[in-house]
Design a protein around this motif. Structure first.
Motif, mmCIF file in Angstrom:
data_model
loop_
_atom_site.group_PDB
_atom_site.id
_atom_site.type_symbol
_atom_site.label_atom_id
_atom_site.label_comp_id
_atom_site.label_asym_id
_atom_site.label_seq_id
_atom_site.Cartn_x
_atom_site.Cartn_y
_atom_site.Cartn_z
ATOM 1 N N UNK A 1 7.270 -1.718 0.657
ATOM 2 C CA UNK A 1 8.516 -0.953 0.578
ATOM 3 C C UNK A 1 8.512 0.177 1.602
ATOM 4 N N UNK A 2 7.403 0.909 1.652
ATOM 5 C CA UNK A 2 7.301 2.027 2.602
ATOM 6 C C UNK A 2 7.450 1.535 4.040
ATOM 7 N N UNK A 3 6.876 0.387 4.337
ATOM 8 C CA UNK A 3 6.947 -0.162 5.695
ATOM 9 C C UNK A 3 8.360 -0.634 6.030
ATOM 10 N N UNK A 4 9.005 -1.377 5.109
ATOM 11 C CA UNK A 4 10.331 -1.929 5.368
ATOM 12 C C UNK A 4 11.390 -0.837 5.502
ATOM 13 N N UNK A 5 11.315 0.170 4.650
ATOM 14 C CA UNK A 5 12.353 1.198 4.622
ATOM 15 C C UNK A 5 11.997 2.444 5.428
ATOM 16 N N UNK A 6 10.754 2.525 5.875
ATOM 17 C CA UNK A 6 10.350 3.679 6.678
ATOM 18 C C UNK A 6 10.385 4.996 5.918
ATOM 19 N N UNK A 7 10.061 4.964 4.625
ATOM 20 C CA UNK A 7 10.100 6.195 3.823
ATOM 21 C C UNK A 7 8.727 6.858 3.833
ATOM 22 N N UNK A 8 8.737 8.180 3.668
ATOM 23 C CA UNK A 8 7.478 8.917 3.686
ATOM 24 C C UNK A 8 6.853 8.969 2.297
ATOM 25 N N UNK A 9 5.684 9.607 2.209
ATOM 26 C CA UNK A 9 4.955 9.622 0.950
ATOM 27 C C UNK A 9 5.674 10.422 -0.135
ATOM 28 N N UNK A 10 6.409 11.452 0.251
ATOM 29 C CA UNK A 10 7.128 12.248 -0.741
ATOM 30 C C UNK A 10 8.203 11.413 -1.435
ATOM 31 N N UNK A 11 8.985 10.670 -0.640
ATOM 32 C CA UNK A 11 10.020 9.810 -1.218
ATOM 33 C C UNK A 11 9.401 8.694 -2.046
ATOM 34 N N UNK A 12 8.303 8.135 -1.558
ATOM 35 C CA UNK A 12 7.637 7.066 -2.291
ATOM 36 C C UNK A 12 7.090 7.585 -3.622
ATOM 37 N N UNK A 13 6.594 8.819 -3.616
ATOM 38 C CA UNK A 13 6.083 9.405 -4.856
ATOM 39 C C UNK A 13 7.155 9.510 -5.921
ATOM 40 N N UNK A 14 8.384 9.827 -5.514
ATOM 41 C CA UNK A 14 9.489 9.908 -6.473
ATOM 42 C C UNK A 14 9.789 8.535 -7.059
ATOM 43 N N UNK B 1 -5.202 2.877 0.016
ATOM 44 C CA UNK B 1 -6.070 1.870 0.625
ATOM 45 C C UNK B 1 -5.441 1.322 1.906
ATOM 46 N N UNK B 2 -4.125 1.078 1.890
ATOM 47 C CA UNK B 2 -3.441 0.603 3.093
ATOM 48 C C UNK B 2 -3.539 1.647 4.206
ATOM 49 N N UNK B 3 -3.359 2.919 3.838
ATOM 50 C CA UNK B 3 -3.447 3.982 4.846
ATOM 51 C C UNK B 3 -4.851 4.118 5.438
ATOM 52 N N UNK B 4 -5.849 3.584 4.743
ATOM 53 C CA UNK B 4 -7.212 3.581 5.277
ATOM 54 C C UNK B 4 -7.432 2.443 6.270
ATOM 55 N N UNK B 5 -6.389 1.593 6.423
ATOM 56 C CA UNK B 5 -6.476 0.536 7.416
ATOM 57 C C UNK B 5 -6.655 -0.867 6.861
ATOM 58 N N UNK B 6 -6.583 -1.012 5.537
ATOM 59 C CA UNK B 6 -6.753 -2.330 4.919
ATOM 60 C C UNK B 6 -5.391 -2.984 4.676
ATOM 61 N N UNK B 7 -5.382 -4.300 4.519
ATOM 62 C CA UNK B 7 -4.149 -5.057 4.316
ATOM 63 C C UNK B 7 -3.586 -4.807 2.922
ATOM 64 N N UNK B 8 -2.239 -4.935 2.741
ATOM 65 C CA UNK B 8 -1.640 -4.750 1.415
ATOM 66 C C UNK B 8 -2.243 -5.653 0.338
#
Length: 438
Positions: free
Chosen positions: A47-60, A281-288
């Protein structure tokens, strides 16, 4: 002389295969809750990748179904007392399926948030209904075991669902995770209709026109003797709604306040690890798909922790077990935040963290059940869980804002781990208050 009290028959006769089958269905429903709640965690990297949302929006977004769960816990338990456990479960299944399918069609954060609130509403109501259904279909000897087994269904659902999600994410988009959840939810409706009759205890209390026939039909399916007439209506029929103010007076005050603080604080730590693991985990460089696998291991630990704590309560004091689990949770969540070099190390730390956080949750459920008298227990449980889950909705959002503000994972994890520490302190205070009052 045979008993003419259906509830006494259920309480005292050995558990039949049919009764264990109903318990198994409730375990499955709780497992479904586990997957439905965590489906957003599995899908969040995509979702974050497709919509380009940041961590704050994703947290909500990650917090939305927790708001629905709080509303469901506070309100739908009352509906289960009016229309029945079975009817409430069926209603919640429809609501959950609609929320899951709707989430798969979302085009932006606002639509997705609305569908996740709806999903959470069904999950919260489901928890209230299945807890009652398990307790009321079990005999006295096996009731605690049945409830512990049902509690273990939640992480089991996340394990199975996470494994399937990992495969789905490797072959399809994040939408498939929600679509699978909707189909699995709908699949439970015919199972409940077929093998999960209405609670005998509910029928005894509400006394619909055909109560005797329905009770005898259920007793026969359980393999127990039927009754010729129902016992006189006594305390159950005269029971009135418990005013919230009663929970804050006399001997109920300390457990209400301290258990609510403990549940709220610990559940915030619990949902931080469950909601943010895939994205971290994804932000550490691993696949979804690999990230979903790490969350699965966190829930493997959770399932083990809940079952082990339940078994240990027969030998070790419950408060001591729960406090120990929460202190260990504080340490492990902090350790997780330090980051690990390999995927296997991440999975191991996540599994150990899940073990202790989930053991703490199960311990709190047991403490709530035993800290209140029969006349206020249901109201107290609904209040503690409802307020706790409502407050816990802030946990993923708080973590998201901390990340967006520039704090690194070690600091955010340490701050979120403090919830378990606060909960442990609250339980220690409660134990001392109760000891002084004894």
């Amino acid at each position: 002389m045979p008993s003419n009290d259906p509830q006494a028959i259920v309480d005292n006769e050995p558990m039949s295969r049919f009764q264990w089958g109903v318990v198994a269905i409730m375990i499955g429903l709780n497992a479904l809750d586990g997957f439905d709640v965590l489906s957003i965690s599995f899908a969040s990297p995509g979702i974050a990748k497709d919509w380009g949302i940041d961590r704050a929006a994703l947290g909500i977004v990650l917090s939305m179904e927790l708001i629905g769960m709080a509303i469901g816990s506070l309100l739908l338990g009352g509906i289960a007392d009016r229309i029945g456990r079975r009817n409430t479960i069926l209603l919640c299944l429809v609501v959950m399926a609609a929320g899951m399918f709707g989430a798969s069609t979302s085009m932006d954060v606002y639509q997705l948030s609305g569908w996740r609130v709806l999903t959470g509403l069904g999950v919260g109501g489901m928890l209230a209904a299945t807890n009652a259904a398990v307790a009321e279909v079990s005999n006295l000897q096996r009731r605690n075991l049945a409830v512990v087994l049902m509690a273990g269904g939640y992480p089991v659902g996340a394990i199975i669902g996470g494994s399937i999600s990992a495969w789905l994410l490797a072959h399809y988009s994040w939408h498939a995770v929600f679509q699978f959840g909707a189909v699995a939810t709908l699949a439970f409706i015919p199972i409940v209709l077929w093998r999960s009759p209405e609670s005998i205890s509910f029928l005894l209390t509400r006394r619909p026109a055909n109560a005797l026939e329905r009770i005898n039909a259920t007793l026969a399916r359980m393999g127990h003797a039927t009754v010729e007439a129902l016992p006189p209506v006594v305390a159950a029929a005269k029971a009135a709604k418990v005013p919230i103010a009663r929970l804050f007076s006399g001997p109920n005050l300390a457990p209400t306040v301290l258990l609510t603080i403990a549940y709220l604080a610990h559940i915030m730590t619990f949902y931080f690890i469950l909601k943010w693991v895939p994205k971290i985990v994804v932000d550490m460089g691993f696949a979804p798909a690999a990230a979903a696998g790490v969350l699965v291991w966190a829930n493997v630990g959770g399932a083990t922790g809940s079952l082990l704590l339940g078994l240990l309560t027969a030998r070790v004091k419950l408060v001591a077990l729960t406090v120990a689990a929460m202190l260990a949770s504080t340490v492990m969540i902090t350790l997780f935040g330090r980051g690990q070099a390999t995927l296997s190390e991440l999975a191991t730390i996540a599994a150990i963290a899940g073990f202790f956080t989930n053991a703490g949750v199960v311990g709190l459920y047991a403490l709530v059940a035993r800290s209140f008298g029969t006349e206020v227990r249901a109201s107290a449980t609904g209040f503690v869980i409802g307020i706790g889950r409502g407050g816990s909705a802030a946990a993923p959002a708080i973590a998201g804002f901390l990340f967006a503000a520039g704090y690194g994972l070690p600091v955010v994890a340490m701050m979120m781990a403090c919830g378990s520490l606060v909960a442990a302190i609250a339980l220690i205070v409660l134990a001392r208050v109760q000891k002084a009052a004894a």
